[in-house]
Write an enzyme that holds these catalytic residues in place. Structure first.
Site, short mmCIF file in Angstrom:
data_model
loop_
_atom_site.label_atom_id
_atom_site.label_comp_id
_atom_site.label_asym_id
_atom_site.label_seq_id
_atom_site.Cartn_x
_atom_site.Cartn_y
_atom_site.Cartn_z
N GLY A 131 12.26 50.07 -8.55
CA GLY A 131 11.39 49.18 -7.80
C GLY A 131 10.00 49.77 -7.60
NE ARG A 181 14.67 56.20 5.50
CZ ARG A 181 14.58 56.76 4.31
NH1 ARG A 181 14.09 56.08 3.30
NH2 ARG A 181 14.96 58.01 4.12
CG HIS A 237 19.10 47.81 -3.41
ND1 HIS A 237 19.31 47.81 -2.06
CD2 HIS A 237 18.60 49.04 -3.71
CE1 HIS A 237 18.97 48.98 -1.54
NE2 HIS A 237 18.52 49.74 -2.53
P1 AMP Z 1 17.16 53.06 -2.88
O1 AMP Z 1 18.56 52.61 -2.68
O2 AMP Z 1 16.29 52.88 -1.68
O3 AMP Z 1 17.07 54.43 -3.50
O4 AMP Z 1 16.54 52.07 -3.95
C1 AMP Z 1 17.12 51.89 -5.21
C2 AMP Z 1 16.15 51.17 -6.09
O5 AMP Z 1 15.82 49.90 -5.52
C3 AMP Z 1 14.81 51.92 -6.23
O6 AMP Z 1 14.35 51.81 -7.56
C4 AMP Z 1 13.92 51.20 -5.26
O7 AMP Z 1 12.54 51.27 -5.60
C5 AMP Z 1 14.43 49.77 -5.40
N1 AMP Z 1 14.08 49.00 -4.23
C6 AMP Z 1 14.34 49.31 -2.93
N2 AMP Z 1 13.81 48.38 -2.11
C7 AMP Z 1 13.19 47.46 -2.91
C8 AMP Z 1 12.45 46.27 -2.66
N3 AMP Z 1 12.22 45.83 -1.44
N4 AMP Z 1 11.96 45.58 -3.74
C9 AMP Z 1 12.19 46.04 -5.00
N5 AMP Z 1 12.87 47.16 -5.29
C10 AMP Z 1 13.37 47.86 -4.26
#
Ligand code: AMP
Length: 281
Positions: A147, A187, A36
């Site tokens: 991401g 997760r 993030h």
């Molecule tokens: P989330 O909190 O899982 O909904 O993720 C929020 C944003 O962070 C989304 O655009 C995800 O694709 C991005 N994201 C989550 N994990 C990663 C990672 N390991 N590398 C790059 N972006 C990420």
């Protein structure tokens, strides 16, 4: 760093900034990690003001249990956001985003919503579209960062701005990984020590796929991957697919000279992990 929970207050505040500043936006569900933060750091270099939202969106979860078990670490999140000089944080309640009707709008994303994640998580992309549209209408950034870890979601959001004609540029950011290759994910903190040790096999398999691509065909690779997971004590394969980046259709339905990616979803007990990798050059 300013923290808002009311959509009206943040909307009013950002509208005063917008006249003289470019606004970059990073929507998240919290339990923040370096993946993030890499999006936020990129947004900081490309915008005057960076807004991050933290909202665990109920309509994009197909299983109530997964929603309930989703990690929530607001205090640590705020510290991390401060450490990367985030300017504005939006942490709305469910009521604030949905009032008394926690339902999704239905979208036609041109078919990409029915592949892979769409097949296995019914209604997931209507939920994503619903919340991202609501957040975009509140923040109205020039640039929004997503991401490639959730590559299908990134393509869905690009489609969403096309459909809604919102003047927002969607920027895809590369996958941030742990040293052993495991894609960072909120997760991951739920994995036991043994499960955590087993999890890098997911990325290793994607690297092997990259080696095999162009030597054996997509169906043979798929079969090979399925065999690798049959006797795995910790990792249960949900799906593996090689698909075109644009249409997200399986590679055997795509034409030459397209870009391809391998996509994978794996269960570690009840913890669902996804990853993907670019194939070819
Ligand atoms: P989330 O909190 O899982 O909904 O993720 C929020 C944003 O962070 C989304 O655009 C995800 O694709 C991005 N994201 C989550 N994990 C990663 C990672 N390991 N590398 C790059 N972006 C990420």
């Amino acid at each position: 760093m300013l923290v808002f929970s009311s959509s009206k207050s943040i909307k009013d505040y950002i509208s005063t900034l917008r006249k003289e500043n470019s606004i970059g936006f990073v929507p998240t569900m919290g339990a923040l990690h370096l993946g993030h933060l890499s999006l936020i750091v990129q947004a900081k270099t490309e915008n005057d003001v960076v807004v991050v939202s933290i909202f665990v969106n109920p309509t994009q979860f197909d299983k109530k249990e997964d929603l309930n078990k989703y990690p929530r670490t607001i205090e640590e999140d705020l510290k991390l956001l401060q450490s990367v000089n985030c300017d504005v944080v939006f942490i709305p309640s469910i009521d604030e985003m949905y009032e008394d009707k926690i339902t999704s709008e239905h979208f036609d994303f041109g078919g990409i919503e029915f592949e892979m994640e769409g097949k296995f998580r019914k209604g997931h992309f209507d939920g994503v579209g619903t919340i991202v549209k609501k957040l975009f209408e509140i923040v109205m950034p020039q640039n929004a960062y997503f991401g490639e870890k959730d590559f299908q979601q990134l393509q869905i959001v690009k489609k969403l701005v096309e459909i809604t004609k919102l003047p927002i540029k969607i920027i895809g950011c590369k996958i941030f990984r742990e040293k052993d290759g495991l894609a960072m994910s909120s997760r991951n903190i739920r994995l036991s020590e043994e499960q955590r040790k087993a999890a890098p096999f997911i990325y290793q398999t994607l690297l092997d796929t990259q080696q095999k691509f162009g030597i054996i065909n997509a169906n043979e690779i798929k079969q090979w991957v399925e065999e690798q997971f049959v006797n795995n004590e910790f990792l249960k394969l949900e799906y593996f697919e090689i698909a075109c980046e644009d249409s997200l259709k399986p590679a055997n339905e795509c034409q030459e000279k397209k870009n391809y990616r391998a996509f994978i979803a794996v269960f570690v007990n009840d913890i669902r992990l996804i990853d993907n990798i670019r194939l070819g050059n």
